[in-house]
Design a protein around this motif. Structure first.
Motif, PDB file in Angstrom:
ATOM      1  N   PHE A 131       0.862  -1.178   0.000  1.00  0.00           N
ATOM      2  CA  PHE A 131       0.000   0.000   0.000  1.00  0.00           C
ATOM      3  C   PHE A 131       0.900   1.231   0.000  1.00  0.00           C
ATOM      4  O   PHE A 131       1.679   1.417   0.932  1.00  0.00           O
ATOM      5  N   LEU A 132       0.777   2.061  -1.018  1.00  0.00           N
ATOM      6  CA  LEU A 132       1.566   3.281  -1.109  1.00  0.00           C
ATOM      7  C   LEU A 132       0.719   4.447  -0.610  1.00  0.00           C
ATOM      8  O   LEU A 132      -0.364   4.711  -1.142  1.00  0.00           O
ATOM      9  N   ILE A 133       1.239   5.131   0.408  1.00  0.00           N
ATOM     10  CA  ILE A 133       0.518   6.227   1.048  1.00  0.00           C
ATOM     11  C   ILE A 133       1.279   7.524   0.779  1.00  0.00           C
ATOM     12  O   ILE A 133       2.475   7.625   1.073  1.00  0.00           O
ATOM     13  N   ALA A 134       0.582   8.496   0.227  1.00  0.00           N
ATOM     14  CA  ALA A 134       1.178   9.808  -0.063  1.00  0.00           C
ATOM     15  C   ALA A 134       1.252  10.632   1.212  1.00  0.00           C
ATOM     16  O   ALA A 134       0.544  10.351   2.192  1.00  0.00           O
ATOM     17  N   PRO A 135       2.100  11.658   1.224  1.00  0.00           N
ATOM     18  CA  PRO A 135       2.115  12.563   2.375  1.00  0.00           C
ATOM     19  C   PRO A 135       0.697  13.067   2.654  1.00  0.00           C
ATOM     20  O   PRO A 135      -0.024  13.446   1.727  1.00  0.00           O
ATOM     21  N   GLY A 136       0.301  13.039   3.895  1.00  0.00           N
ATOM     22  CA  GLY A 136      -1.050  13.442   4.262  1.00  0.00           C
ATOM     23  C   GLY A 136      -1.997  12.279   4.478  1.00  0.00           C
ATOM     24  O   GLY A 136      -3.057  12.439   5.058  1.00  0.00           O
ATOM     25  N   GLY A 137      -1.644  11.085   3.999  1.00  0.00           N
ATOM     26  CA  GLY A 137      -2.411   9.897   4.347  1.00  0.00           C
ATOM     27  C   GLY A 137      -3.305   9.291   3.297  1.00  0.00           C
ATOM     28  O   GLY A 137      -4.055   8.370   3.599  1.00  0.00           O
ATOM     29  N   THR A 138      -3.238   9.740   2.067  1.00  0.00           N
ATOM     30  CA  THR A 138      -4.066   9.143   1.019  1.00  0.00           C
ATOM     31  C   THR A 138      -3.375   7.914   0.438  1.00  0.00           C
ATOM     32  O   THR A 138      -2.207   7.993   0.047  1.00  0.00           O
ATOM     33  N   VAL A 139      -4.090   6.793   0.381  1.00  0.00           N
ATOM     34  CA  VAL A 139      -3.551   5.597  -0.265  1.00  0.00           C
ATOM     35  C   VAL A 139      -3.653   5.818  -1.771  1.00  0.00           C
ATOM     36  O   VAL A 139      -4.746   5.947  -2.314  1.00  0.00           O
ATOM     37  N   VAL A 140      -2.509   5.906  -2.438  1.00  0.00           N
ATOM     38  CA  VAL A 140      -2.493   6.208  -3.869  1.00  0.00           C
ATOM     39  C   VAL A 140      -2.315   4.973  -4.740  1.00  0.00           C
ATOM     40  O   VAL A 140      -2.542   5.028  -5.950  1.00  0.00           O
ATOM     41  N   SER A 141      -1.933   3.858  -4.121  1.00  0.00           N
ATOM     42  CA  SER A 141      -1.771   2.640  -4.902  1.00  0.00           C
ATOM     43  C   SER A 141      -1.815   1.428  -3.981  1.00  0.00           C
ATOM     44  O   SER A 141      -1.332   1.478  -2.848  1.00  0.00           O
TER      45      SER A 141
END
Length: 164
Positions: A131-141
């Motif tokens: 699970f790839l999580i962007a800064p701020g907490g959104t799962v982007v992949s």
């Protein structure tokens, strides 16, 4: 989902309570790992990602799980030793958790809502689901287990989400 990922408590391998809050401004790759799986060599690719991008605001974090054919039977200390000596892992590998079922850890309850490339959410399929999580907490992949961490499209996605 995004506001709670950083607040969910879990245990370090040493038994201390922690959260992902320290990673709030980073790109984070959350992976359920196992030492005795056919996919265990992915540790090498994960460590290479860590080495390549750690100084740019990226971290891999591993969560050992023994739910898939008992492929992570060791203690937290044994898992740490294996990761360090076999693959030179220096990214955090936390205490063993469950990623599916009634005992599913709250972190994975949140992550399981993320969809993969086919639009499917739900249970983790096997060891080394990512699970790839962007800064701020959104799962982007969400990458299913057989997709290598070194997949060029995935690496490009990491680079695209790195903090400026």
């Amino acid at each position: 989902m995004t506001s709670t990922l950083y607040d969910i408590e879990f245990q370090t391998a040493e038994g201390e309570t922690t959260t992902l809050d320290a990673y709030r401004d980073k790109v984070v790759l959350v992976v359920n790992v196992a030492s005795k799986c056919g996919l265990t060599p992915q540790y090498a690719d994960l460590q290479e990602l860590q080495r390549s991008y750690a100084d740019r605001g990226f971290s891999v974090v591993g969560f050992p799980c023994n739910q898939f054919n008992g492929q992570e039977p060791g203690t937290d200390a044994e898992i740490q030793e294996f990761c360090s000596t076999t693959f030179g892992v220096d990214f955090p590998v936390f205490s063993k958790i469950e990623v599916n079922g009634e005992g599913r850890h709250p972190l994975y309850s949140e992550l399981a809502e993320a969809q993969d490339a086919a639009g499917e959410a739900g249970d983790v399929q096997w060891n080394f689901e990512k699970f790839l999580i962007a800064p701020g907490g959104t799962v982007v992949s969400r990458l299913r287990p057989r997709t290598a961490p070194s997949d060029p499209e995935f690496v490009a996605l990491i680079e695209e989400n790195l903090p400026a």
